[in-house]
Design an enzyme around this catalytic site. Structure first.
Site, PDB file in Angstrom:
ATOM      1  N   LYS A  10       0.849  -1.199   0.000  1.00  0.00           N
ATOM      2  CA  LYS A  10       0.000   0.000   0.000  1.00  0.00           C
ATOM      3  C   LYS A  10       0.880   1.243   0.000  1.00  0.00           C
ATOM      4  CE  LYS A  10      -4.021   1.946   2.484  1.00  0.00           C
ATOM      5  NZ  LYS A  10      -4.944   1.771   3.621  1.00  0.00           N
TER       6      LYS A  10
ATOM      7  N   SER B  62      -9.687   1.500   2.490  1.00  0.00           N
ATOM      8  CA  SER B  62      -8.847   2.328   1.646  1.00  0.00           C
ATOM      9  C   SER B  62      -7.726   1.545   0.979  1.00  0.00           C
ATOM     10  CB  SER B  62      -8.260   3.469   2.476  1.00  0.00           C
ATOM     11  OG  SER B  62      -7.377   2.952   3.460  1.00  0.00           O
TER      12      SER B  62
ATOM     13  N   SER C  20      -9.934  -0.763   6.798  1.00  0.00           N
ATOM     14  CA  SER C  20      -9.372  -0.567   5.460  1.00  0.00           C
ATOM     15  C   SER C  20      -8.651  -1.771   4.872  1.00  0.00           C
ATOM     16  CB  SER C  20      -8.425   0.633   5.455  1.00  0.00           C
ATOM     17  OG  SER C  20      -9.173   1.815   5.504  1.00  0.00           O
TER      18      SER C  20
END
Lengths: 435, 116
Positions: free
Chosen positions: A32, A107, A131
Site C-alpha cells: 500500500k 482504503s 481498510s
C-alpha cells in the site's frame, strides 16, 4: 488488464533476499502506498506527496524482503487512507476485479484488487477503521487486521495512530497467515509494539500459518444481532450460510448482544478525524511534499499548499477533527467518543467470557458502483459500521470470503480476543474448508 | 450524568474569539463563517464553493455525531504507560537524506516561507 484496474500507483521492484527459504521465498507482494519504501516514491494517494521518495523502508517491508518476497509495486489507495472505496485517490480510482464497474472497497483497494486479479501473491494494507477487511470483502480475498501492537507501524505514514495497524491480504487464509508470521513481532523503532512473551495469555511461539488447519470442533461462535440488523439481505443470507458451514464442522453458535456498537461509527470518526487533524499538520510543504508558489507569509503559504495538495475528503476530515477538538466542543465530541470507545472495549471483553470468536458480515452492503457514494460522505461512513468497533477495541479480526450474492463477493468477519490471532485464523480457515 | 451542551458553553468561549453559537442548543447547524474559521485554524485555504459544500455536509455529519450524547459515562481503565528507550546515539538519516525531499534548501537547512 493491469492498466484497466489501476491497482498500482507506482510499479517498481524491491528484490527479495534470494537466499531466503520458507513460505515467502519467491512470492510477489503489493505494498500500500502509505508504507514507506526506500528509493520508491510513496504518495499516500495524494497530490501532496506525488514526488516524495522516502530515504528508508518501513519495518514490515524489510521483513518481507528478508523473508524472500519481492515487492512489485505500490498499491493504489484512498488519499491518506481516508475512504471506503479507493475513489479519493489523486491517481484515479481502482476498479474491482470481480466487476470493473464497481469499487474495490477502501482504503487498501489497490492492495486487494492486485491480489484478486493475480497481479501479486500477497499485499500489505493498513486498517484504521476497516481498510484491510473492507476491500478484502469487496474483492473476494482474505484480509487480516492484527491486534494493535502486534505489527510495527514504523514507516507507515500516520493517519490515526491509536487505531491503525498494517495487515496482510492474500488469496487464502493460510497465505495471509504466513505473511503475518513474517511481519509480526516487536520493533525497537515502534514503542507501541508488544513482545508477546510479556503479554498475559499470548503465545510468543505462535505460528499463524499452522493455525489455518480448519479445526473448529468445539469452538463457540458469537453472533451479535446488532451487526446483522440493517445489513443488505443478500449479504446476511450469504454470511448465515457460511456460519452454517462452520456449524457443520463442529462449531457451536450463540446469539450475543453488543449494545455499544450502535455508537461505534460516530466514536470512530470523531477519534480518527481528531488524530488526522493533528497528524496531517506535518504536511506544510517545507520539509517534504508539494509547496505552493505563494508569495504570502508562513501561514498563508502553509494554507495555500494544503489547499492545492489535499483532496476533498482529507480536507473534510482535517476540518471536522479540528472542530471536534476546538474550544467548547472537545467535551461534547472527543470526550464522549473516548467514553464510547471504552464502552465498546468492555462489551467485547464481556462477550469473550462466553464465546471464542464473534462472526458477522464484514460489510453490510455489496460493493458500491463507481461514483455512487462520493457525494454523500455520511453514507460512506455508515458502511464502516461492522469494522470500526474492532479498531476501537484494538482487537484482531479477519475477513474471509463467505460466498457470492448476485455474482458479487461477500465477506465474513471473525473477531477474536486480543493477541488471539490463532483462533481467528483457525475459524476463518474452516470457512474456506466448508465451501 | 449526561454531559449537556450547556455545560460546555461556559468555558473557553471567549478564547481566540471563537464565534461559535452561544445558544448551544442547535449546535449542529454550521454556517459558512464557521467553516472558514475552522479552516483558518487548520491552515487549509478553501475555495468559496468548498465552503458552501462543507457547511451543508458538516451539519449532517455533526447531527449524526450527536448520538454520542447517549453514551453512558464509562470507567476507562486504560493501561497507558510511557515506553522509553536508553538515550543513546544511533545512526539516523544523513543531512543530505533529511533534506532530499525539501522544495528549497540552503547551506544544509530547510528554507521556509517568510514568517511575517
Amino acid at each position: 488488464m493491469a492498466a484497466d484496474l489501476n491497482a498500482f500507483i507506482t510499479e517498481a521492484t524491491i528484490e527479495g533476499d534470494a537466499d531466503a527459504e520458507g513460505p515467502l521465498a519467491g512470492a510477489t507482494v503489493a505494498v500500500k502506498d502509505n508504507i514507506s519504501t526506500e528509493g520508491i516514491r510513496t504518495t499516500c494517494g495524494s497530490e501532496m506527496l506525488a514526488d516524495y521518495v522516502p530515504p528508508y523502508s518501513a519495518t514490515v517491508v524489510d521483513r518481507l524482503t528478508d523473508a524472500g518476497a519481492t515487492v512489485v509495486g505500490k498499491a493504489n489507495m484512498d488519499e491518506f487512507g481516508m475512504g471506503t472505496t479507493t475513489e479519493t485517490s489523486a491517481f484515479g480510482p481502482t476498479r474491482n476485479p470481480a466487476d470493473p464497474e464497481r469499487v474495490p472497497g477502501g482504503s487498501s483497494g489497490g492492495s486487494a484488487a492486485a491480489v484478486a486479479a493475480g497481479e501479486a501473491d500477497l499485499a500489505l494494507g493498513s486498517d484504521t477503521g476497516g481498510s484491510v477487511r473492507c476491500p478484502a470483502a469487496f474483492c473476494g480475498v482474505v484480509g487480516i487486521k492484527p491486534t494493535y501492537g502486534l505489527v510495527s507501524r514504523y514507516g507507515l505514514v500516520a493517519y490515526a495512530n491509536s487505531l491503525e495497524q498494517i495487515g496482510p491480504i492474500a488469496g487464502t487464509v493460510e497465505e495471509a497467515a504466513a505473511a503475518l508470521d513474517v511481519i509480526a513481532g516487536p520493533d525497537p523503532n515502534d514503542g507501541t509494539t508488544r513482545d508477546l512473551a510479556e503479554v498475559d495469555g499470548a503465545d510468543p511461539d505462535a505460528s499463524y500459518a499452522a493455525a489455518a488447519d480448519g479445526d473448529v470442533d468445539g469452538l463457540t461462535v458469537g453472533i451479535p444481532t446488532e451487526l446483522f440488523e440493517g445489513a443488505d439481505e443478500r449479504v446476511v443470507e450469504t454470511v448465515e450460510a457460511a456460519i452454517a458451514g462452520l456449524e457443520s464442522r463442529g462449531a457451536e453458535t450463540a446469539e450475543i448482544s453488543l449494545p455499544s456498537v450502535e455508537h461505534a461509527v460516530q466514536a470512530y470518526y470523531v477519534i480518527a478525524m481528531a488524530e488526522a487533524s493533528s497528524n496531517l499538520a506535518r504536511f506544510d510543504g517545507v520539509r517534504y511534499g508539494t509547496r505552493s508558489e505563494s508569495d504570502g507569509n508562513w501561514n498563508e503559504s502553509f494554507a495555500e499548499t494544503r489547499e492545492e495538495g489535499f483532496g476533498a475528503e482529507v480536507k473534510r476530515r482535517i476540518l471536522l477533527g479540528t472542530y471536534a477538538l476546538s474550544a467548547g466542543y472537545h467535551d461534547k465530541y472527543y470526550e464522549k467518543a473516548q467514553d464510547a470507545r471504552a464502552w465498546v472495549r468492555q462489551d467485547f471483553e464481556e462477550a469473550f467470557a462466553d464465546v471464542d470468536v464473534i462472526a458477522s458480515p464484514t460489510m453490510p452492503v455489496l460493493p458500491f458502483e463507481l461514483g455512487e457514494s462520493l457525494d454523500d460522505p455520511l453514507r460512506m461512513y455508515l458502511a464502516d459500521a461492522n469494522t470500526t468497533p474492532v479498531n476501537l477495541a484494538n482487537l484482531p479480526a479477519i475477513s474471509v470470503p463467505a460466498g457470492e450474492a448476485d455474482g458479487l463477493p461477500v465477506g465474513l468477519q471473525i473477531v477474536g480476543p486480543k493477541f488471539d490471532e490463532e483462533t481467528v485464523i483457525r475459524a476463518a480457515s474452516a470457512v474456506e474448508a466448508a465451501d | 450524568m449526561s454531559d449537556t451542551s450547556e455545560s460546555t458553553g461556559d468555558a473557553g468561549a471567549g478564547e481566540s474569539g471563537d464565534p461559535d453559537s452561544p445558544a448551544g442548543s442547535d449546535a449542529a447547524a454550521v454556517d459558512a463563517e464557521e467553516v472558514r474559521h475552522v479552516a483558518e485554524l487548520a491552515r487549509v485555504r478553501l475555495a468559496d464553493n468548498e465552503v458552501e459544500a462543507f457547511a451543508a455536509q458538516f451539519g449532517d455529519i455533526l447531527d449524526y455525531f450527536e448520538a454520542l450524547d447517549e453514551v453512558p459515562e464509562t470507567e476507562r481503565e486504560e493501561e497507558l504507560v510511557n515506553v522509553m528507550r536508553p538515550d543513546e546515539v544511533e545512526s539516523g538519516l544523513s543531512q543530505e537524506e533529511a533534506l532530499s525531499n525539501a522544495e528549497e534548501t540552503e547551506d544544509g537547512y530547510f528554507v521556509g516561507p517568510k514568517v511575517s
